[in-house]
Design a protein around this motif. Structure first.
Motif, short mmCIF file in Angstrom:
data_model
loop_
_atom_site.label_atom_id
_atom_site.label_comp_id
_atom_site.label_asym_id
_atom_site.label_seq_id
_atom_site.Cartn_x
_atom_site.Cartn_y
_atom_site.Cartn_z
N VAL A 231 -0.56 -6.62 23.56
CA VAL A 231 0.74 -6.66 22.89
C VAL A 231 1.15 -5.22 22.62
N GLU A 232 2.01 -4.68 23.47
CA GLU A 232 2.40 -3.28 23.34
C GLU A 232 3.65 -3.16 22.47
N ILE A 233 3.62 -2.20 21.57
CA ILE A 233 4.76 -1.95 20.68
C ILE A 233 5.14 -0.49 20.82
N ASP A 234 6.37 -0.26 21.27
CA ASP A 234 6.88 1.10 21.41
C ASP A 234 7.26 1.62 20.03
N GLU A 235 6.75 2.81 19.68
CA GLU A 235 7.05 3.40 18.37
C GLU A 235 8.55 3.55 18.15
N SER A 236 9.30 3.75 19.24
CA SER A 236 10.74 3.91 19.09
C SER A 236 11.44 2.61 18.72
N ASP A 237 10.71 1.48 18.86
CA ASP A 237 11.26 0.17 18.49
C ASP A 237 10.97 -0.18 17.03
N LEU A 238 10.31 0.73 16.32
CA LEU A 238 9.91 0.46 14.94
C LEU A 238 10.70 1.29 13.94
N ARG A 239 11.06 0.65 12.83
CA ARG A 239 11.52 1.40 11.66
C ARG A 239 10.45 1.27 10.60
N VAL A 240 9.97 2.40 10.10
CA VAL A 240 8.89 2.41 9.11
C VAL A 240 9.45 2.83 7.77
N ASP A 241 9.31 1.95 6.77
CA ASP A 241 9.74 2.27 5.40
C ASP A 241 8.51 2.27 4.51
N VAL A 242 8.43 3.23 3.61
CA VAL A 242 7.34 3.27 2.64
C VAL A 242 7.91 3.10 1.24
N TYR A 243 7.15 2.46 0.37
CA TYR A 243 7.62 2.20 -0.99
C TYR A 243 6.41 2.06 -1.90
N ARG A 244 6.67 1.96 -3.17
CA ARG A 244 5.59 1.90 -4.16
C ARG A 244 5.13 0.45 -4.34
N SER A 245 3.83 0.22 -4.26
CA SER A 245 3.29 -1.12 -4.47
C SER A 245 3.51 -1.54 -5.91
N SER A 246 3.74 -2.84 -6.09
CA SER A 246 3.92 -3.35 -7.46
C SER A 246 3.39 -4.76 -7.55
N GLY A 247 3.04 -5.16 -8.76
CA GLY A 247 2.51 -6.50 -8.98
C GLY A 247 3.48 -7.34 -9.76
N PRO A 248 3.06 -8.49 -10.30
CA PRO A 248 3.95 -9.35 -11.05
C PRO A 248 4.51 -8.65 -12.28
N GLY A 249 5.80 -8.92 -12.54
CA GLY A 249 6.42 -8.36 -13.72
C GLY A 249 6.67 -6.88 -13.61
N GLY A 250 6.61 -6.33 -12.39
CA GLY A 250 6.86 -4.92 -12.20
C GLY A 250 5.68 -4.04 -12.57
N GLN A 251 4.54 -4.64 -12.85
CA GLN A 251 3.35 -3.87 -13.22
C GLN A 251 2.96 -2.94 -12.07
N GLY A 252 2.71 -1.67 -12.35
CA GLY A 252 2.37 -0.72 -11.31
C GLY A 252 0.99 -0.97 -10.74
N VAL A 253 0.91 -1.06 -9.45
CA VAL A 253 -0.37 -1.19 -8.78
C VAL A 253 -0.76 0.16 -8.20
N ASN A 254 0.23 0.97 -7.89
CA ASN A 254 -0.03 2.25 -7.27
C ASN A 254 1.01 3.25 -7.74
N THR A 255 0.62 4.50 -7.88
CA THR A 255 1.56 5.52 -8.35
C THR A 255 2.09 6.36 -7.20
N THR A 256 1.74 6.01 -5.96
CA THR A 256 2.27 6.70 -4.79
C THR A 256 2.96 5.71 -3.88
N ASP A 257 3.78 6.23 -2.96
CA ASP A 257 4.49 5.37 -2.00
C ASP A 257 3.56 5.01 -0.86
N SER A 258 2.61 4.09 -1.14
CA SER A 258 1.59 3.76 -0.13
C SER A 258 1.89 2.46 0.61
N ALA A 259 2.73 1.60 0.04
CA ALA A 259 3.07 0.34 0.71
C ALA A 259 3.95 0.64 1.93
#
Length: 368
Positions: A231-259
């Motif tokens: 299953v080949e995926i061309d990088e040019s066919d991808l949009r990559v977004d990063v964001y901050r992980s979070s849990g229920p109620g907005g509780q912080g799971v991570n303090t960096t944009d790792s998701a």
């Protein structure tokens, strides 16, 4: 039960077991075990932890398969002795014990027979399960979370390893969606019969007027992609977004944009992963999920072509496949197989083997 009946019954059980042993091909399994044992004994095994985990997991699974078959064959062979001793001694308790063991062997044989029905192209793969809340608002989100717990509890009961890749929590309660892996051989073949729309009917705990509500959640089951799938995926066919992980109620799971969220532009497929601390690890996991979805898309396109050649429109068994009714009565019923249980709480606690086995048999019958 008459002696002659017991004799015929034991012959029938032994014959069925012989058929199962032939399908499982125990000699081939023992050969695979020998190869895996050699690989597991290599000093460099854990230089690649991910590959090592796959080798040891597959070895453990195959060893358990062979032990289970050998143990059941032994129980069948011992049944005749149990009944002979009970008859010779004229002991009612011994007779009852022998009959109880006979019933237990019948059940174990039925369960093992289901395993032989998993012969599809991807049935031996591990599984990726995605659950989404559908119509029903907060009740649907709560229902989706209950289904996630149901499948994770089912896996826990069987000592199957799971890994939750991503969970999107709803604002009030429950989840919008979740994706997790069941990391054991034949997980896909087993769980694929769970794919479809699940319906919950109950008095809503979120309705202050105490009205009955119907809500829906969708379950998608995909086979894990292997290197041979191409299953080949061309990088040019991808949009990559990063964001901050979070849990229920907005509780912080991570303090960096790792998701990481991946959008496959040609198909519009979107996947995300937030379970790891590292952005690189999350992207790798998200790529695995995206590859599985693209593999399934290709499989469906191929199946559609086959259905067109056969002159039928395929089947829609995946839709409205099970109802969970909590009010005005208690019942969980599969709408395809008619299998039902009157204890929804047990079902939500992971007791779904009866539904899965009935679904596998139903699917095999439908393919004929």
């Amino acid at each position: 039960m008459a002696v002659v009946d017991i004799s015929e019954e034991l012959k029938s059980l032994s014959s069925t077991m012989g058929s199962i042993e032939a399908v499982l091909d125990l000699d081939a399994l023992r050969g695979d075990i020998a190869v895996l044992e050699e690989q597991a004994a290599a000093p460099s095994l854990w230089d690649d932890p991910e590959a090592a985990q796959k080798i040891t997991s597959k070895l453990s699974h195959l060893q358990a398969e062979v032990r289970k078959a050998e143990a059941l064959r032994g129980r069948i062979d011992d049944l005749g002795v149990l009944f002979e001793l009970a008859e010779d001694e004229g002991d009612a308790d011994a007779q009852a014990e022998a009959e109880a063991e006979l019933e237990a062997v019948r059940k174990a044989l039925d369960e093992m027979e289901v395993r032989t029905l998993l012969s599809g192209e991807y049935d031996a793969r591990e599984a990726l399960v995605t659950i989404r809340a559908e119509a029903g608002g907060v009740d649907a989100a709560d229902f989706a979370e209950r289904l996630q717990r149901m499948y994770l509890r089912w896996a826990e009961r069987h000592n199957y390893k799971t890994e939750v890749y991503e969970t999107a929590y709803a604002e009030e309660a429950g989840i919008k969606s979740t994706t997790f892996a069941v990391e054991v051989p034949y997980a896909y073949g087993t769980l694929s019969v769970e794919q479809g729309t699940h319906r919950l009917v109950r008095v809503s705990p979120f309705d202050n007027q105490g009205r009955r509500q119907t809500s829906f959640a969708g379950v998608e089951v995909l086979p894990v992609v292997e290197q041979t799938d191409h299953v080949e995926i061309d990088e040019s066919d991808l949009r990559v977004d990063v964001y901050r992980s979070s849990g229920p109620g907005g509780q912080g799971v991570n303090t960096t944009d790792s998701a990481v969220r991946l959008t496959h532009l040609p198909t519009g497929i979107v996947v995300s992963c937030q379970n790891e601390r590292s952005q690189i690890q999350n992207k790798a996991s998200a790529m695995n999920v995206l590859q599985a979805k693209l593999l399934e898309r290709r499989r469906q396109e191929e199946q559609a072509k086959m259905n067109a050649l056969k002159g039928d429109g395929g089947n829609s068994w995946g839709n409205q496949m099970r109802s969970y009714v909590l009010h005005p009565y208690q019942m969980v019923k599969d709408l395809r197989t008619e299998f039902e249980m009157g204890n929804p709480e047990a079902v939500f606690n992971g007791e779904i083997d009866g539904f899965i086995e009935a679904g596998i048999r139903w699917r095999k019958q439908s393919e004929k």
